[in-house]
Design a protein around this motif. Sequence first.
Motif, PDB file in Angstrom:
ATOM      1  N   LEU A 116     -66.823 -18.038   2.111  1.00 42.47           N
ATOM      2  CA  LEU A 116     -68.047 -17.926   1.331  1.00 42.47           C
ATOM      3  C   LEU A 116     -68.684 -19.253   0.933  1.00 42.47           C
ATOM      4  O   LEU A 116     -69.845 -19.278   0.531  1.00 42.47           O
ATOM      5  N   VAL A 117     -67.937 -20.334   1.039  1.00 45.20           N
ATOM      6  CA  VAL A 117     -68.399 -21.631   0.532  1.00 45.20           C
ATOM      7  C   VAL A 117     -68.867 -22.516   1.690  1.00 45.20           C
ATOM      8  O   VAL A 117     -68.252 -22.517   2.760  1.00 45.20           O
ATOM      9  N   PRO A 118     -69.976 -23.268   1.510  1.00 48.19           N
ATOM     10  CA  PRO A 118     -70.436 -24.188   2.559  1.00 48.19           C
ATOM     11  C   PRO A 118     -69.336 -25.126   3.037  1.00 48.19           C
ATOM     12  O   PRO A 118     -68.457 -25.525   2.259  1.00 48.19           O
ATOM     13  N   ALA A 119     -69.388 -25.483   4.314  1.00 52.94           N
ATOM     14  CA  ALA A 119     -68.295 -26.225   4.957  1.00 52.94           C
ATOM     15  C   ALA A 119     -67.986 -27.562   4.297  1.00 52.94           C
ATOM     16  O   ALA A 119     -66.854 -28.042   4.357  1.00 52.94           O
ATOM     17  N   ASN A 120     -68.976 -28.195   3.671  1.00 51.01           N
ATOM     18  CA  ASN A 120     -68.732 -29.521   3.087  1.00 51.01           C
ATOM     19  C   ASN A 120     -68.021 -29.443   1.732  1.00 51.01           C
ATOM     20  O   ASN A 120     -67.616 -30.456   1.175  1.00 51.01           O
ATOM     21  N   LYS A 121     -67.869 -28.231   1.207  1.00 50.84           N
ATOM     22  CA  LYS A 121     -67.214 -28.065  -0.095  1.00 50.84           C
ATOM     23  C   LYS A 121     -65.816 -27.484   0.098  1.00 50.84           C
ATOM     24  O   LYS A 121     -65.493 -26.406  -0.417  1.00 50.84           O
ATOM     25  N   MET A 122     -65.002 -28.177   0.835  1.00 52.02           N
ATOM     26  CA  MET A 122     -63.677 -27.664   1.183  1.00 52.02           C
ATOM     27  C   MET A 122     -62.719 -27.660  -0.004  1.00 52.02           C
ATOM     28  O   MET A 122     -62.808 -28.504  -0.898  1.00 52.02           O
ATOM     29  N   SER A 123     -61.806 -26.713   0.046  1.00 53.73           N
ATOM     30  CA  SER A 123     -60.705 -26.706  -0.910  1.00 53.73           C
ATOM     31  C   SER A 123     -59.657 -27.719  -0.464  1.00 53.73           C
ATOM     32  O   SER A 123     -59.645 -28.155   0.695  1.00 53.73           O
ATOM     33  N   MET A 124     -58.770 -28.076  -1.391  1.00 49.24           N
ATOM     34  CA  MET A 124     -57.678 -28.972  -1.048  1.00 49.24           C
ATOM     35  C   MET A 124     -56.831 -28.390   0.078  1.00 49.24           C
ATOM     36  O   MET A 124     -56.360 -29.117   0.952  1.00 49.24           O
ATOM     37  N   GLU A 125     -56.663 -27.064   0.061  1.00 51.09           N
ATOM     38  CA  GLU A 125     -55.873 -26.411   1.098  1.00 51.09           C
ATOM     39  C   GLU A 125     -56.502 -26.582   2.476  1.00 51.09           C
ATOM     40  O   GLU A 125     -55.811 -26.849   3.471  1.00 51.09           O
ATOM     41  N   GLN A 126     -57.825 -26.443   2.558  1.00 49.54           N
ATOM     42  CA  GLN A 126     -58.520 -26.616   3.834  1.00 49.54           C
ATOM     43  C   GLN A 126     -58.409 -28.055   4.324  1.00 49.54           C
ATOM     44  O   GLN A 126     -58.175 -28.312   5.511  1.00 49.54           O
ATOM     45  N   MET A 127     -58.593 -28.994   3.409  1.00 51.20           N
ATOM     46  CA  MET A 127     -58.535 -30.408   3.773  1.00 51.20           C
ATOM     47  C   MET A 127     -57.136 -30.778   4.247  1.00 51.20           C
ATOM     48  O   MET A 127     -56.968 -31.492   5.241  1.00 51.20           O
ATOM     49  N   ASP A 128     -56.136 -30.275   3.536  1.00 48.67           N
ATOM     50  CA  ASP A 128     -54.758 -30.561   3.911  1.00 48.67           C
ATOM     51  C   ASP A 128     -54.448 -30.014   5.297  1.00 48.67           C
ATOM     52  O   ASP A 128     -53.746 -30.649   6.098  1.00 48.67           O
ATOM     53  N   ASP A 129     -54.991 -28.843   5.608  1.00 41.79           N
ATOM     54  CA  ASP A 129     -54.782 -28.243   6.918  1.00 41.79           C
ATOM     55  C   ASP A 129     -55.396 -29.110   8.016  1.00 41.79           C
ATOM     56  O   ASP A 129     -54.794 -29.317   9.075  1.00 41.79           O
ATOM     57  N   LEU A 130     -56.595 -29.631   7.768  1.00 42.90           N
ATOM     58  CA  LEU A 130     -57.252 -30.488   8.760  1.00 42.90           C
ATOM     59  C   LEU A 130     -56.499 -31.802   8.941  1.00 42.90           C
ATOM     60  O   LEU A 130     -56.424 -32.336  10.055  1.00 42.90           O
ATOM     61  N   ILE A 131     -55.957 -32.342   7.852  1.00 41.51           N
ATOM     62  CA  ILE A 131     -55.165 -33.569   7.956  1.00 41.51           C
ATOM     63  C   ILE A 131     -53.936 -33.318   8.820  1.00 41.51           C
ATOM     64  O   ILE A 131     -53.603 -34.118   9.706  1.00 41.51           O
ATOM     65  N   ASP A 132     -53.269 -32.210   8.577  1.00 37.17           N
ATOM     66  CA  ASP A 132     -52.091 -31.865   9.387  1.00 37.17           C
ATOM     67  C   ASP A 132     -52.464 -31.673  10.858  1.00 37.17           C
ATOM     68  O   ASP A 132     -51.727 -32.102  11.752  1.00 37.17           O
ATOM     69  N   LYS A 133     -53.603 -31.041  11.118  1.00 39.36           N
ATOM     70  CA  LYS A 133     -54.053 -30.854  12.502  1.00 39.36           C
ATOM     71  C   LYS A 133     -54.298 -32.212  13.164  1.00 39.36           C
ATOM     72  O   LYS A 133     -54.018 -32.395  14.352  1.00 39.36           O
ATOM     73  N   GLY A 134     -54.809 -33.163  12.374  1.00 39.86           N
ATOM     74  CA  GLY A 134     -55.016 -34.504  12.910  1.00 39.86           C
ATOM     75  C   GLY A 134     -53.721 -35.128  13.371  1.00 39.86           C
ATOM     76  O   GLY A 134     -53.656 -35.720  14.455  1.00 39.86           O
ATOM     77  N   TYR A 135     -52.681 -34.988  12.573  1.00 37.68           N
ATOM     78  CA  TYR A 135     -51.387 -35.543  12.959  1.00 37.68           C
ATOM     79  C   TYR A 135     -50.817 -34.832  14.182  1.00 37.68           C
ATOM     80  O   TYR A 135     -50.098 -35.439  14.987  1.00 37.68           O
ATOM     81  N   GLU A 136     -51.133 -33.552  14.329  1.00 37.87           N
ATOM     82  CA  GLU A 136     -50.694 -32.835  15.526  1.00 37.87           C
ATOM     83  C   GLU A 136     -51.365 -33.423  16.763  1.00 37.87           C
ATOM     84  O   GLU A 136     -50.741 -33.568  17.825  1.00 37.87           O
ATOM     85  N   TYR A 137     -52.631 -33.785  16.658  1.00 42.93           N
ATOM     86  CA  TYR A 137     -53.325 -34.434  17.775  1.00 42.93           C
ATOM     87  C   TYR A 137     -52.696 -35.784  18.110  1.00 42.93           C
ATOM     88  O   TYR A 137     -52.581 -36.162  19.282  1.00 42.93           O
ATOM     89  N   LEU A 138     -52.267 -36.493  17.084  1.00 39.79           N
ATOM     90  CA  LEU A 138     -51.665 -37.808  17.319  1.00 39.79           C
ATOM     91  C   LEU A 138     -50.346 -37.699  18.066  1.00 39.79           C
ATOM     92  O   LEU A 138     -49.959 -38.626  18.782  1.00 39.79           O
ATOM     93  N   LYS A 139     -49.658 -36.577  17.911  1.00 39.30           N
ATOM     94  CA  LYS A 139     -48.404 -36.380  18.633  1.00 39.30           C
ATOM     95  C   LYS A 139     -48.619 -36.373  20.147  1.00 39.30           C
ATOM     96  O   LYS A 139     -47.694 -36.668  20.909  1.00 39.30           O
TER      97      LYS A 139
END
Length: 312
Positions: A116-139
């Motif tokens: 329901l919330v615009p994409a730029n207003k992420m929750s901490m949970e969403q941001m943390d998930d994207l950070i983890d996905k970034g590290y998966e790419y680095l692998k």
Amino acid sequence: MVKVGRNDPCPCGSGKKYKKCCIDKPLPRVGHNSFKLFPNRIWTYEEANEMSTEVIIEKLHNMGIPFEKEAFLRDVENFYSAVQLSENWYKTFKVTAVGRDEDFPWIAAWILWERLVPANKMSMEQMDDLIDKGYEYLKVNDSRGACDNWLRVWEAIKYRIKPKFKTLEYLDKQYEGCYFLSNFCQDLEHELYNAGMQDPIFFGKRIKYCREFCSFFPDEDELIIHNMRRAIAESYVCLNKFDEAKKILDNLVNDYPNNPWSYIEYGDMYWLGNDLIKDPMKAKEFYNKALKVAKDKYDKIAIEERLEDLNQ
């Protein structure tokens, strides 16, 4: 006893990764089938995400939480995470959730925030998930994929910046327990360089990001600001925009005359840059200036190694 990896789903069924949930708690000694004992105890993100928005809202109403979209959209302006928001529901309303349902408000807030919330207003949970996905790419050595995810996090961070705060300290406190924002910001700068080596367009993104960082947090730790400004100059060199690089480096030397890396970066442009700018004599001049102000053993070794290469 079951062995659980740090990034595996927590066996308690919370939907969080083990490292962010029960890593400090002993696992029950019930053999290899222990995972099967937990799913029905606590709601998981995956289970709740299969529900429609209407059903989730109805379940919240049945628990005593009178969910209204307009109020929810106001709440996300004041809270940084679904955990914080759901805890406020418990304080504000007479929530009747018991047992397994006690975690449902948090999971519901997380999912409704995504929907329901615009994409730029992420929750901490969403941001943390994207950070983890970034590290998966680095692998798999995909810095571009990592940076694409992390730049989305940066956009969300920018939305939360309050002009009166000139350092990362305020936001670091807000995201405490999830990740260290200062570490993330430095990791993003570093990976944008690696991504630029894969695709030069990321050098432009690195310049933009570092400029924004220095603008938003001008009073941040001097070392971090210096590194961000060096990264801008280095990126211009990589893009063969040497006049722009020289302007940045001149200001860097002027503002940080006692930091040897101001001169090292200048010397690197003339020594490690491409043939369009290569000038060993100028490089040597800047490396010697760096050596005069260097105090740290590591810095001196870095300079001496460059001088040795020049003299070969």
